[in-house]
Scaffold this motif. Structure first.
Motif, PDB file in Angstrom:
ATOM      1  N   GLN A 112       0.797  -1.213   0.000  1.00  0.00           N
ATOM      2  CA  GLN A 112       0.000   0.000   0.000  1.00  0.00           C
ATOM      3  C   GLN A 112       0.834   1.269   0.000  1.00  0.00           C
ATOM      4  O   GLN A 112       0.562   2.189  -0.749  1.00  0.00           O
ATOM      5  CB  GLN A 112      -0.962  -0.034   1.201  1.00  0.00           C
ATOM      6  CG  GLN A 112      -1.997   1.073   1.197  1.00  0.00           C
ATOM      7  CD  GLN A 112      -2.985   0.869   0.076  1.00  0.00           C
ATOM      8  OE1 GLN A 112      -3.135  -0.234  -0.412  1.00  0.00           O
ATOM      9  NE2 GLN A 112      -3.631   1.930  -0.341  1.00  0.00           N
TER      10      GLN A 112
ATOM     11  N   GLU B 226       0.767   4.397  -2.933  1.00  0.00           N
ATOM     12  CA  GLU B 226       0.443   5.805  -2.763  1.00  0.00           C
ATOM     13  C   GLU B 226       1.575   6.688  -3.254  1.00  0.00           C
ATOM     14  O   GLU B 226       1.354   7.794  -3.718  1.00  0.00           O
ATOM     15  CB  GLU B 226       0.165   6.086  -1.273  1.00  0.00           C
ATOM     16  CG  GLU B 226      -0.877   5.168  -0.655  1.00  0.00           C
ATOM     17  CD  GLU B 226      -2.177   5.185  -1.422  1.00  0.00           C
ATOM     18  OE1 GLU B 226      -2.431   6.191  -2.106  1.00  0.00           O
ATOM     19  OE2 GLU B 226      -2.930   4.215  -1.352  1.00  0.00           O
TER      20      GLU B 226
ATOM     21  N   THR C 240      -6.173   5.684  -6.651  1.00  0.00           N
ATOM     22  CA  THR C 240      -5.268   5.715  -5.507  1.00  0.00           C
ATOM     23  C   THR C 240      -5.867   6.504  -4.350  1.00  0.00           C
ATOM     24  O   THR C 240      -6.907   7.175  -4.482  1.00  0.00           O
ATOM     25  CB  THR C 240      -3.933   6.329  -5.921  1.00  0.00           C
ATOM     26  OG1 THR C 240      -4.153   7.697  -6.307  1.00  0.00           O
ATOM     27  CG2 THR C 240      -3.327   5.561  -7.096  1.00  0.00           C
ATOM     28  N   ASP C 241      -5.170   6.432  -3.214  1.00  0.00           N
ATOM     29  CA  ASP C 241      -5.626   7.175  -2.034  1.00  0.00           C
ATOM     30  C   ASP C 241      -5.609   8.678  -2.296  1.00  0.00           C
ATOM     31  O   ASP C 241      -6.497   9.398  -1.844  1.00  0.00           O
ATOM     32  CB  ASP C 241      -4.730   6.814  -0.835  1.00  0.00           C
ATOM     33  CG  ASP C 241      -5.168   7.518   0.441  1.00  0.00           C
ATOM     34  OD1 ASP C 241      -6.200   7.127   1.003  1.00  0.00           O
ATOM     35  OD2 ASP C 241      -4.467   8.475   0.858  1.00  0.00           O
TER      36      ASP C 241
ATOM     37  N   SER D 195      -8.191   2.967  -1.376  1.00  0.00           N
ATOM     38  CA  SER D 195      -7.891   2.722  -2.780  1.00  0.00           C
ATOM     39  C   SER D 195      -8.931   1.758  -3.339  1.00  0.00           C
ATOM     40  O   SER D 195      -9.368   0.830  -2.650  1.00  0.00           O
ATOM     41  CB  SER D 195      -6.484   2.135  -2.941  1.00  0.00           C
ATOM     42  OG  SER D 195      -6.226   1.796  -4.280  1.00  0.00           O
TER      43      SER D 195
END
Length: 820
Positions: free
Chosen positions: A86, A90, A322-323, A334
């Motif tokens: 993760q 990002e 994406t975040d 996400s």
């Protein structure tokens, strides 16, 4: 005064600056691409890329063609980041995926496909669906009747700058382009993605319009030398000559708007998918996507070809939000969006079986929650558009509701509470214009229930073909529920004349209910996309029988269509002859009624002199005239209304046959006389001569009285009607009857104008029926003096075999023998 003015300017600037700051904070601008692409170099001196959709490898080939140094390009897009990585996800910006095309299916005769689907990764959408089913003789089952030109294949051409040709972006398997024979030694056959078409024959190609115009002058079966510039891996591109044998063009059941007006945008592709809401962020009313989120319609998705299996070939499109992108709209985490298409296969034993259900795509939508918290998500899915408009000026679709009009392309749907429904293109166009005048969103709801409900199906319907979306259930979940289902026009309404509003390009939109997706879990919805002909057996296999609308006399129309197909299945019988045989069956079944009506008409002719004498004798007393006529009719056993019974019985048969012939896709390419171009489509007018350039538009336009073609069969039909009327109509007895007969003649001519564009198959029925009526009338014996009623027919027949049973002879009773 000057101080007040200066203070006003300062306060105005301060208010404006505060407003812009707050707006930028509350509504950040949409970021379609990550800013990492502009990180290198000076942004002020960087030259903007006006063609961001050109694949890097093709761009390198173009630079080499132009004499520039080709920059190395990656062979494939970078792989997606793993779910457990993760933080790296990002930190890593999204890699821009080049625009690409992919084909499912094949046009080759030996391949088990009835559809060839072209998809592209911009929006992960369907760009084109071609019908490639073959007959037992190896010919295409459904051709494009509006084009008799040669067909090279759909190539998704893109123009090069400076008029230096056009680039090939997709080559469908089994097309003439894929089978083109290379004339250059050492070069494999067939077009390749990235080839640049430079010459067609001796024509120097500047752009895709040159290719289209050149192919418009070709014919199927013609061989065409084509010169392309093909890039090599280790050297400069070289010219390659390919010779293609053109084929007949297959029907494209979905195709994009090829050449919109200058300055206008092309119509969107089919089956576009986007998020309706994510958390608290939702699409504003009247817009297409969420503000501040990257455009899912215009972004290029990553393509992954799935392994083939017995169900059919498949392709998968992936896009990751994406975040950082979700935080721009107030969310977090996400989301990974996955869109899969799988094309149905046809077993080899059923390749010529039209009723086998293999006219569909399997569409699967998946939303994966790659974050650490649950996500509240809803989505919207748009339907198909660009269905064929062939014959829009003569097709006669009807609406299931009385006093409602259907168009050439309509939206149909079915929900458990409301049942089957249809919304015509004319109604969609009118509602869209009214909404636009009121500055309201152009969206027409298909059902008014605000609660989420299931959909049996929703689709776009044309005269002979439909593209219909059917939600599917699986073992673990029920079919999806939808908060809304909408009909909407596609494209610029200003390009559509109100007089031809039934040709409006229409589609639908479904909006799912909101779903909560737990962290690490997925939401999967499956659909089946039917894209095929409206054949009763095929539609029954898909539970779509209501897509064919027969009107009031549905049972009669289906029964007559069954008889017609039964005749056509006989050896040596085509549909033209089958219609004549159907006419014989129908008229034979009505012989008692038609004979009685003909006898009444014949007797009316014989009684015309008596009627005239009665009219002259009682010209001043209508009551005595009516009594004398009634006595005359009674004396000759004549019933004036006896011929009306035939009309009441024949009307349902006529309307049922008219509907059966108008909606039967089997007549679409059926010729009246095999091998003759005239009347080669019994579902449409015979189209002898294209006379539009020589007559005024109100007569010969597509929307005119007569249409753009001279049709012979309607003229023959009206001539037979007038001849029959002149032969058998009794002479006029007074001025009133004479005027009525003249009006009937003019009415017959007016009916000829109204029926000038009816299907040629229906004209064949009219002609055969009229000839039957004339022959039946000629075979009747003349009407003589009234005779007394004789013995029954069975007694007269019995007397021929036993003279003792002759009813004319006196019958004597035998005495019983005397007892001894």
């Amino acid at each position: 005064m000057e101080k007040r003015f200066a203070l006003f300017l300062i306060l105005s600037a301060l208010i404006l600056f505060t407003h812009l700051t707050v707006q930028n904070f509350l509504h950040p601008p949409r970021v379609d691409q990550p800013p990492a692409e502009r990180a290198e170099g000076d942004a002020g001196q960087a030259k903007p890329d006006l063609r961001p959709d050109v694949p890097p490898k093709l761009e390198a080939a173009k630079k080499s063609l132009d004499g520039e140094a080709a920059e190395p390009a990656p062979d494939a897009p970078q792989p997606a980041v793993a779910q457990d990585d993760q933080p790296a996800l990002e930190a890593t910006p999204r890699v821009e995926v080049p625009q690409q095309w992919v084909t499912l299916g094949s046009m080759a005769p030996d391949r088990p496909y009835r559809l060839m689907v072209t998809l592209q990764n911009r929006g992960a959408a369907v760009e084109r669906i071609e019908m490639v089913q073959r007959t037992a003789g190896g010919e295409l089952r459904f051709l494009d009747l509006e084009q008799d030109t040669g067909y090279l294949g759909y190539l998704a051409l893109q123009d090069l700058e400076g008029g230096r040709g056009c680039r090939v972006n997709v080559v469908g398997p089994g097309t003439p382009a894929a089978g083109a024979v290379a004339q250059t030694p050492g070069v494999p056959d067939g077009f390749r993605v990235g080839d640049v078409i430079r010459r067609l024959g001796s024509l120097q190609v500047r752009d895709a319009i040159d290719v289209e115009r050149y192919l418009a002058e070709t014919k199927p079966g013609q061989t065409l030398p084509i010169t392309v510039a093909r890039a090599a891996d280790d050297e400069r591109p070289r010219e390659v000559v390919l010779v293609a044998t053109l084929a007949a063009p297959p029907l494209s059941i979905i195709r994009p708007d090829a050449h919109p007006l200058p300055g206008a945008e092309a119509d969107p592709l089919s089956f576009l998918w986007t998020l309706e809401s994510v958390g608290d962020a939702a699409i504003p009313r009247g817009q297409d996507e969420i503000d501040g989120l990257m455009s899912l319609h215009n972004s290029t998705w990553e393509i992954r070809t799935l392994p083939d299996d017995p169900a059919g070939p498949a392709v998968e499109f992936q896009l990751v939000l994406t975040d950082a992108q979700l935080r721009a709209i107030g969310g977090q985490g996400s989301l990974e969006l996955v869109k899969r298409y799988r094309l149905a296969k046809t077993p080899s034993s059923d390749l010529t079986n039209s009723g086998f259900p293999s006219y569909h795509l399997e569409l699967e939508l998946e939303i994966r929650n790659r974050g650490q918290t649950p996500q509240q998500v809803a989505y919207r899915l748009d339907g198909p558009n660009g269905l064929p408009l062939e014959g829009w000026w003569y097709v006669t679709k009807i609406h299931p509701k009385m006093f409602a009009a259907a168009g050439t392309r309509d939206v149909l749907w079915n929900t458990p509470p409301t049942g089957h429904g249809l919304l015509g293109a004319t109604k969609i166009y009118a509602d869209a214009i009214a909404a636009r005048e009121k500055n309201q969103p152009v969206l027409i709801p298909l059902f008014a229930d605000p609660h989420p409900q299931p959909l049996e199906y929703v689709g776009v319907d044309a005269q002979y073909f439909s593209v219909i979306l059917q939600p599917q259930a699986d073992e673990s979940a029920a079919p999806p529920l939808f908060r809304q289902a909408l009909a909407l026009p596609v494209g610029d309404l200003d390009r559509i004349d109100k007089a031809v509003s039934k040709t409006t390009n229409v589609s639908f939109r479904v909006i799912s209910q909101t779903h909560e997706i737990p962290a690490g879990d997925s939401l999967v919805h499956r659909y089946r996309v039917f894209a095929g002909p409206k054949q009763p057996a095929l539609l029954a296999a898909y539970d779509l029988e209501r897509a064919i609308e027969y009107g009031w006399f549905r049972t009669i129309a289906k029964f007559l269509a069954w008889i017609l197909h039964a005749f056509e299945s006989l050896p040596g019988v085509n549909y033209g002859l089958a219609i004549i045989l159907l006419t014989v069956v129908v008229r034979s079944a009505m012989i008692p009624l038609s004979r009685k009506a003909a006898r009444n008409a014949q007797m009316m002719q014989e009684l015309a002199p008596e009627m005239k004498r009665i009219a002259e004798k009682h010209k001043d007393d209508m009551q005595k005239r009516a009594a004398a006529q009634s006595e005359l009719f009674k004396k000759h056993n004549y019933r004036p209304l006896g011929g009306c019974l035939l009309m009441f019985v024949q009307l349902p048969i006529f309307i049922g046959l008219y509907r059966a012939l108008s909606v039967d896709v089997e007549l679409r390419q059926a010729p009246l006389i095999p091998g003759l171009q005239w009347a080669s489509n019994l579902a449409g007018p015979d189209m002898l001569w294209y006379w539009k350039p020589y007559l005024p538009a109100f007569l010969a336009g597509e929307n005119g009285w007569l249409g753009p073609y001279l049709n012979i069969l309607p003229i023959v039909t009206i001539v037979l009607f007038l001849w029959q009327q002149k032969m058998f109509m009794p002479p006029a007895t007074d001025d009133q009857s004479r005027m009525q007969q003249s009006m009937m003649k003019y009415m017959m001519i007016f009916m000829g104008l109204l029926f000038f564009r009816v299907p040629s198959g229906l004209c064949v029925y009219f002609i055969a029926s009229s000839l039957w009526s004339v022959a039946e009338r000629k075979m009747l014996p003349p009407v003589g003096k009234p005779v007394e009623s004789g013995p029954p027919l069975w007694q007269r027949l019995a007397a021929k075999f036993n003279p003792d049973l002759d009813p004319a002879k006196p019958r004597t009773r035998r005495k019983p023998p005397r007892k001894r």
